[in-house]
Design a protein around this motif. Structure first.
Motif, mmCIF file in Angstrom:
data_model
loop_
_atom_site.group_PDB
_atom_site.id
_atom_site.type_symbol
_atom_site.label_atom_id
_atom_site.label_comp_id
_atom_site.label_asym_id
_atom_site.label_seq_id
_atom_site.Cartn_x
_atom_site.Cartn_y
_atom_site.Cartn_z
ATOM 1 N N GLY A 34 -2.629 -4.227 5.155
ATOM 2 C CA GLY A 34 -1.786 -4.425 4.153
ATOM 3 C C GLY A 34 -1.088 -3.158 4.210
ATOM 4 N N PRO A 35 0.146 -2.970 3.306
ATOM 5 C CA PRO A 35 0.928 -1.606 3.438
ATOM 6 C C PRO A 35 0.247 -0.674 2.780
ATOM 7 N N ASN A 36 0.660 0.622 2.584
ATOM 8 C CA ASN A 36 -0.154 1.724 1.820
ATOM 9 C C ASN A 36 0.080 1.176 0.455
ATOM 10 N N GLY A 37 -1.033 1.421 -0.448
ATOM 11 C CA GLY A 37 -0.856 0.952 -1.722
ATOM 12 C C GLY A 37 -1.219 -0.202 -2.120
ATOM 13 N N LEU A 185 -12.580 -3.823 8.787
ATOM 14 C CA LEU A 185 -11.930 -2.785 8.916
ATOM 15 C C LEU A 185 -10.702 -2.824 8.265
ATOM 16 N N SER A 186 -10.052 -1.819 7.651
ATOM 17 C CA SER A 186 -8.791 -1.721 6.959
ATOM 18 C C SER A 186 -7.742 -1.199 7.780
ATOM 19 N N THR A 187 -6.689 -1.628 7.846
ATOM 20 C CA THR A 187 -5.630 -0.949 8.452
ATOM 21 C C THR A 187 -4.396 -1.154 8.047
ATOM 22 N N HIS A 188 -2.999 -0.476 8.280
ATOM 23 C CA HIS A 188 -1.924 -0.871 7.989
ATOM 24 C C HIS A 188 -1.160 -1.005 9.310
ATOM 25 N N ILE A 189 -2.063 -1.152 10.352
ATOM 26 C CA ILE A 189 -1.291 -1.209 11.766
ATOM 27 C C ILE A 189 -1.526 -2.716 12.372
ATOM 28 N N LEU A 190 -0.358 -3.251 12.433
ATOM 29 C CA LEU A 190 -0.566 -4.715 12.974
ATOM 30 C C LEU A 190 -1.137 -4.806 14.242
ATOM 31 N N SER A 191 -0.715 -4.045 15.161
ATOM 32 C CA SER A 191 -1.329 -3.936 16.605
ATOM 33 C C SER A 191 -2.867 -4.013 16.458
ATOM 34 N N GLU A 192 -3.275 -3.229 15.664
ATOM 35 C CA GLU A 192 -4.731 -2.894 15.316
ATOM 36 C C GLU A 192 -5.318 -4.226 15.096
ATOM 37 N N ILE A 200 -7.588 -12.228 10.194
ATOM 38 C CA ILE A 200 -6.779 -11.133 9.276
ATOM 39 C C ILE A 200 -6.885 -11.606 7.728
ATOM 40 N N VAL A 201 -7.192 -10.758 6.999
ATOM 41 C CA VAL A 201 -6.990 -10.994 5.715
ATOM 42 C C VAL A 201 -5.620 -9.943 5.306
ATOM 43 N N ILE A 202 -4.484 -10.644 4.933
ATOM 44 C CA ILE A 202 -3.324 -9.860 4.680
ATOM 45 C C ILE A 202 -3.206 -9.598 2.870
ATOM 46 N N ILE A 203 -3.279 -8.203 2.647
ATOM 47 C CA ILE A 203 -3.389 -8.036 1.186
ATOM 48 C C ILE A 203 -2.124 -7.194 0.751
ATOM 49 N N ASP A 204 -1.372 -7.465 -0.240
ATOM 50 C CA ASP A 204 -0.136 -6.913 -0.760
ATOM 51 C C ASP A 204 -0.286 -6.902 -2.284
ATOM 52 N N ARG A 205 0.008 -5.795 -2.677
ATOM 53 C CA ARG A 205 0.040 -5.479 -4.325
ATOM 54 C C ARG A 205 -1.057 -5.964 -5.132
ATOM 55 N N ILE A 304 6.490 -8.576 7.476
ATOM 56 C CA ILE A 304 7.571 -8.228 6.616
ATOM 57 C C ILE A 304 7.905 -9.275 5.547
ATOM 58 N N LYS A 305 7.981 -10.565 6.131
ATOM 59 C CA LYS A 305 8.429 -11.586 5.333
ATOM 60 C C LYS A 305 7.502 -11.658 4.063
ATOM 61 N N LEU A 306 6.120 -11.637 4.426
ATOM 62 C CA LEU A 306 5.139 -11.917 3.437
ATOM 63 C C LEU A 306 4.987 -10.673 2.561
ATOM 64 N N THR A 307 5.216 -9.542 2.814
ATOM 65 C CA THR A 307 5.133 -8.342 1.985
ATOM 66 C C THR A 307 6.212 -7.926 1.302
ATOM 67 N N GLY A 308 7.583 -8.580 1.592
ATOM 68 C CA GLY A 308 8.592 -8.426 0.861
ATOM 69 C C GLY A 308 9.358 -7.113 1.615
ATOM 70 N N ASN A 309 9.718 -7.490 2.914
ATOM 71 C CA ASN A 309 10.342 -6.200 3.468
ATOM 72 C C ASN A 309 9.448 -4.768 3.725
ATOM 73 N N GLY A 310 8.157 -4.900 3.541
ATOM 74 C CA GLY A 310 7.256 -3.921 3.645
ATOM 75 C C GLY A 310 7.568 -3.005 2.535
ATOM 76 N N LYS A 311 8.329 -3.297 1.565
ATOM 77 C CA LYS A 311 8.754 -2.261 0.520
ATOM 78 C C LYS A 311 7.354 -1.810 -0.035
ATOM 79 N N LYS A 312 7.284 -0.460 -0.545
ATOM 80 C CA LYS A 312 6.196 -0.016 -1.041
ATOM 81 C C LYS A 312 6.528 0.007 -2.623
ATOM 82 N N ARG A 313 5.386 -0.218 -3.397
ATOM 83 C CA ARG A 313 5.611 -0.452 -4.895
ATOM 84 C C ARG A 313 5.692 1.137 -5.415
#
Ligand code: ADP
Length: 313
Positions: A34-37, A185-192, A200-205, A304-313
């Motif tokens: 998931g992205p930062n935050g 493991l947690s990561t914000h890096i897809l290739s990881e 993969i468990v994708i987490i956003d907000r 990017i599609k799932l997390t809304g353009n990777g925008k941070k909150r």
């Protein structure tokens, strides 16, 4: 092996986790992406017992964390994003210290020696941690997490700050560990996650937006079909024609050209194959269609599609 259910954590006005649930089976490597935050560290801190949740449960090997916190801690080896290493100790002293701290009951010498062999830290046993490279420090952090042979290993952003060679080594080590342990493991890096994880468990907000086998994510998430088509004609009018076709949910011009044709990405509604309609619509307007093929979606685009353009909150 580990089951996380409906975890909620609120900091003041910030909802860090709004009811996340996922599990990891024996010998599975699960990536929390998931992205930062997004809430990854909060989730990991709750799973490892360093933070309490507002509600929800974490069960490890049948033991619930709030009922049996000490038992659960012995089942988990945790590598925080910044490992708490004592830099004025040698690696050997540090490992002895962790062994005592964890009140480990496995035979000291063979156990620590096996860990040194798995993590390839034999050659630095008598070096001060302060003088080690970041890659070696990370291995020592992982070595510390392995003391007591915990069934579950939890790594928070394990490759952040490492150079490419060290990243490859650390990922290989995690894969090896995955044969004997359940790893989250947690990561914000897809290739990881692609390189290391089975799932993969994708987490956003604070919410889980996908939970799939690594190989399935891009196909499952991308339920709409996409096609790439080469069409001659004025782009504005071609786009208007494409967008007017029933079943087409989107069309855009990519900017690529093939002679006098432009390349368009056409997305169809769920389950619909619009290729014949695209052909007929172009023919009726006399826009020559010189090629059309299915176009996959990369994991990056899915993210990017799932997390809304990777925008941070
Ligand atoms: P990640 O690890 O995915 O980057 P975090 O779990 O660190 O995400 O953070 C999730 C959200 O909770 C963020 O909005 C963050 O600002 C907030 N947060 C995390 N820790 C605290 C805290 N101690 N106090 C207040 N807000 C926090």
């Amino acid at each position: 092996m580990i089951e996380v259910k409906d975890l909620v954590k609120v900091y003041g006005k910030t909802v860090a986790l709004s009811g996340i649930s996922f599990s990891a089976g024996e010998g599975e490597i699960v990536g929390l992406l998931g992205p930062n935050g997004a809430g990854k560290s909060t989730a990991m801190n709750i799973i490892t017992g360093y933070l309490s949740s507002d509600s929800g449960t974490v069960t490890v090997d049948g033991h619930e964390i709030t009922d049996e916190p000490e038992k659960v801690k012995t089942l988990i080896g945790y590598l925080p994003e910044i490992p708490p290493l004592y830099t004025d100790m040698t690696v050997r002293e540090y490992m002895d210290f962790v062994y005592d701290l964890k009140k480990c009951s496995l035979p000291r010498k063979p156990h620590l020696s096996e860990i040194a062999s798995v993590t390839k830290t034999f050659e630095v046993q008598d070096r001060l941690i302060a003088n080690l490279s970041k890659g070696y420090r990370q291995r020592v952090g992982i070595a510390g997490a392995l003391v007591g042979d915990p069934k579950i290993l939890i790594f928070d952003e394990p490759t952040v700050g490492l150079d490419p060679g060290q990243i490859i080594e650390t990922r290989a080590l995690i894969r090896r560990l995955g044969r004997r342990h359940t790893v989250i493991l947690s990561t914000h890096i897809l290739s990881e996650v692609q390189a290391v994880c089975d799932r993969i468990v994708i987490i956003d907000r604070g919410r889980i937006i996908a939970d799939e086998k690594t190989d399935d994510v891009s196909t499952t998430v991308n339920r709409n079909r996409r096609y790439s088509a080469k069409i001659c004609g004025p782009t504005g009018e071609v786009l208007a024609t494409l967008r007017s076709i029933p079943g087409v949910s989107g069309a855009e011009v990519t900017g690529e050209r093939d002679l006098d044709a432009y390349v368009y990405l056409i997305e169809s509604e769920k389950g619909r194959d619009v290729r014949k309609d695209v052909f007929a619509a172009c023919a009726s307007k006399s826009y020559p269609l010189i090629g059309m093929e299915p176009s996959g979606m990369s994991l990056e685009e899915v993210f990017i599609k799932l997390t809304g353009n990777g925008k941070k909150r």
